[in-house]
Design a protein around this motif. Structure first.
Motif, PDB file in Angstrom:
ATOM      1  N   LYS A 114       0.829  -1.210   0.000  1.00  0.00           N
ATOM      2  CA  LYS A 114       0.000   0.000   0.000  1.00  0.00           C
ATOM      3  C   LYS A 114       0.860   1.255   0.000  1.00  0.00           C
ATOM      4  CE  LYS A 114      -4.111  -1.941   2.150  1.00  0.00           C
ATOM      5  NZ  LYS A 114      -5.044  -1.870   3.276  1.00  0.00           N
TER       6      LYS A 114
ATOM      7  N   GLN B 274      -4.475  -1.513  -5.101  1.00  0.00           N
ATOM      8  CA  GLN B 274      -3.633  -1.854  -3.954  1.00  0.00           C
ATOM      9  C   GLN B 274      -3.738  -0.819  -2.841  1.00  0.00           C
ATOM     10  OE1 GLN B 274       0.372  -2.427  -5.275  1.00  0.00           O
ATOM     11  NE2 GLN B 274      -0.160  -4.180  -6.560  1.00  0.00           N
ATOM     12  N   LYS B 275      -4.155   0.361  -3.176  1.00  0.00           N
ATOM     13  CA  LYS B 275      -4.215   1.469  -2.223  1.00  0.00           C
ATOM     14  C   LYS B 275      -5.221   1.274  -1.161  1.00  0.00           C
ATOM     15  CE  LYS B 275      -5.193   6.286  -2.431  1.00  0.00           C
ATOM     16  NZ  LYS B 275      -5.458   7.394  -3.260  1.00  0.00           N
TER      17      LYS B 275
END
Length: 64
Positions: free
Chosen positions: A10, A63-64
């Motif tokens: 992240k 993915q954040k």
């Protein structure tokens, strides 16, 4: 360990997003110049690069 790896991914995604954004901006400017010159080869190359950058952007957003 799983949580550590997820946190690192992240963080990496957050750091890469501005870089990808700058690359997209540059490619858009280059595409605009190629369109003004009516350079079809450059237009095609820029569009392909933009498509790849868009995919990278979306992957990083996930993915954040």
């Amino acid at each position: 360990m799983k949580y550590v790896m997820e946190t690192l991914r992240k963080k990496e995604a957050r750091e890469k997003l501005p870089v990808i954004r700058m690359e997209i901006d540059y490619e858009l400017v280059t595409l605009y110049d190629a369109m003004k010159k009516e350079d079809t080869v450059a237009i095609i190359k820029n569009k392909e690069r933009l498509i790849n950058l868009r995919k990278q952007w979306l992957e990083m957003e996930d993915q954040k």
